[in-house]
Motif scaffolding. Structure first.
Motif, short mmCIF file in Angstrom:
data_model
loop_
_atom_site.label_atom_id
_atom_site.label_comp_id
_atom_site.label_asym_id
_atom_site.label_seq_id
_atom_site.Cartn_x
_atom_site.Cartn_y
_atom_site.Cartn_z
N LEU A 89 9.56 10.18 -7.66
CA LEU A 89 9.81 10.00 -6.23
C LEU A 89 10.49 11.23 -5.63
CD1 LEU A 89 11.05 6.30 -6.01
CD2 LEU A 89 8.97 7.24 -4.96
N HIS A 90 11.38 11.84 -6.41
CA HIS A 90 12.13 13.01 -5.93
C HIS A 90 11.19 14.18 -5.62
CE1 HIS A 90 15.75 15.36 -5.33
NE2 HIS A 90 15.22 16.33 -6.05
N ARG A 91 10.05 14.23 -6.27
CA ARG A 91 9.09 15.32 -6.02
C ARG A 91 8.33 15.14 -4.71
NH1 ARG A 91 6.81 18.43 -9.72
NH2 ARG A 91 4.69 17.98 -9.02
N LEU A 92 8.21 13.91 -4.23
CA LEU A 92 7.33 13.63 -3.10
C LEU A 92 7.98 13.95 -1.76
CD1 LEU A 92 5.84 10.21 -4.30
CD2 LEU A 92 4.86 12.51 -4.55
N ALA A 175 -2.24 9.97 7.22
CA ALA A 175 -2.95 9.15 6.23
C ALA A 175 -2.09 8.88 5.00
CB ALA A 175 -4.25 9.85 5.80
N PHE A 176 -1.10 9.76 4.77
CA PHE A 176 -0.24 9.60 3.60
C PHE A 176 1.24 9.64 4.01
CE2 PHE A 176 -4.25 11.04 1.93
CZ PHE A 176 -4.41 10.31 0.78
N PRO A 177 1.67 8.64 4.81
CA PRO A 177 3.09 8.58 5.19
C PRO A 177 3.94 8.21 3.97
CG PRO A 177 1.97 6.59 5.88
CD PRO A 177 0.91 7.49 5.33
N PRO A 178 5.26 8.37 4.07
CA PRO A 178 6.13 8.11 2.91
C PRO A 178 5.91 6.77 2.24
CG PRO A 178 7.38 9.24 4.60
CD PRO A 178 6.02 8.94 5.20
N VAL A 182 4.85 6.09 -1.79
CA VAL A 182 5.59 5.25 -2.74
C VAL A 182 4.67 4.18 -3.33
CG1 VAL A 182 7.50 3.62 -2.99
CG2 VAL A 182 7.80 5.68 -1.60
N GLU A 183 3.85 3.55 -2.50
CA GLU A 183 2.91 2.53 -2.99
C GLU A 183 1.94 3.12 -4.01
OE1 GLU A 183 2.78 -0.07 1.17
OE2 GLU A 183 1.07 1.17 0.58
N LEU A 184 1.40 4.30 -3.70
CA LEU A 184 0.44 4.93 -4.60
C LEU A 184 1.09 5.32 -5.93
CD1 LEU A 184 -1.49 7.10 -2.01
CD2 LEU A 184 -2.45 5.21 -3.34
#
Length: 198
Positions: A89-92, A175-178, A182-184
């Motif tokens: 998660l820290h990378r995203l 298309a790829f909000p936070p 996290v879900e992906l």
């Protein structure tokens, strides 16, 4: 007469902030002495004291990027799969700061690929990231939270997966909000628990 040390340090901080602002708004492609001087309201001549060559400027920018990346507050790591999830998660790019840092890292790839020394630095950095994650994966396996499979392979796959998410989020933030990132990631981690079809 030499400038007092405090003035020199203050000027270095000012230069650092100007380099950072240029990186966040223009990326590595827009990192020039002229752009930094404009941000500072100074002359390019003043900046040659700090950056005698373009390579010095790039090296400084990469060091500053590493420093800012390391200074970001980290999530509580926990143990087992919680630690694996938190490090990924820290990378995203889940916050504005994380998005800016990831944008700069991605824009630096072209520069790194063109310079063997910088490329070797990046290779070592990614290898260390994979090793850190591998250790967490081994711990999760020992706790029975992940199936027994090659932890190096799992770590390499997880880094590749999150790097792909980062790139997609930078190019398609709507298309790829936070919350979707996290879900992906959680879907990916759930799939790691699926039995191997072998």
């Amino acid at each position: 007469m030499p400038r007092p040390k405090g003035d020199h340090e203050a000027r270095r901080r000012d230069v650092s902030e100007a380099v950072w602002k240029v990186l966040t708004t223009r990326g590595f492609g827009g990192l020039t002495l002229r752009a930094i001087a404009a941000e500072l309201g100074a002359t390019t001549g003043l900046l040659t004291h700090y950056f005698p060559s373009k390579r010095d400027l790039v090296a400084y920018a990469l060091a500053l990027l590493t420093e800012r990346t390391m200074a970001r507050p980290r999530r509580e790591t926990g143990t087992g799969m919680a630690a694996v999830r938190n490090i990924l998660l820290h990378r995203l790019p889940l916050t504005d700061e994380a998005r800016d840092i990831n944008r700069i890292w991605v824009s630096s790839w072209d520069t790194a690929l063109a310079d063997p020394a910088i490329s070797a630095d990046y290779e070592a950095r990614y290898a260390q990231t994979r090793e850190n994650l591998r250790e967490l994966i081994v711990a999760a396996q020992e706790l029975g939270e992940l199936p027994e499979r090659d932890p190096e392979r799992v770590a390499a796959g997880a880094i590749a997966f999150t790097t792909g998410l980062i790139v997609q989020a930078l190019f398609s933030p709507t298309a790829f909000p936070p919350h979707r990132l996290v879900e992906l990631l959680d879907d990916y981690l759930d799939a790691l628990n699926a039995p191997l079809d072998r």
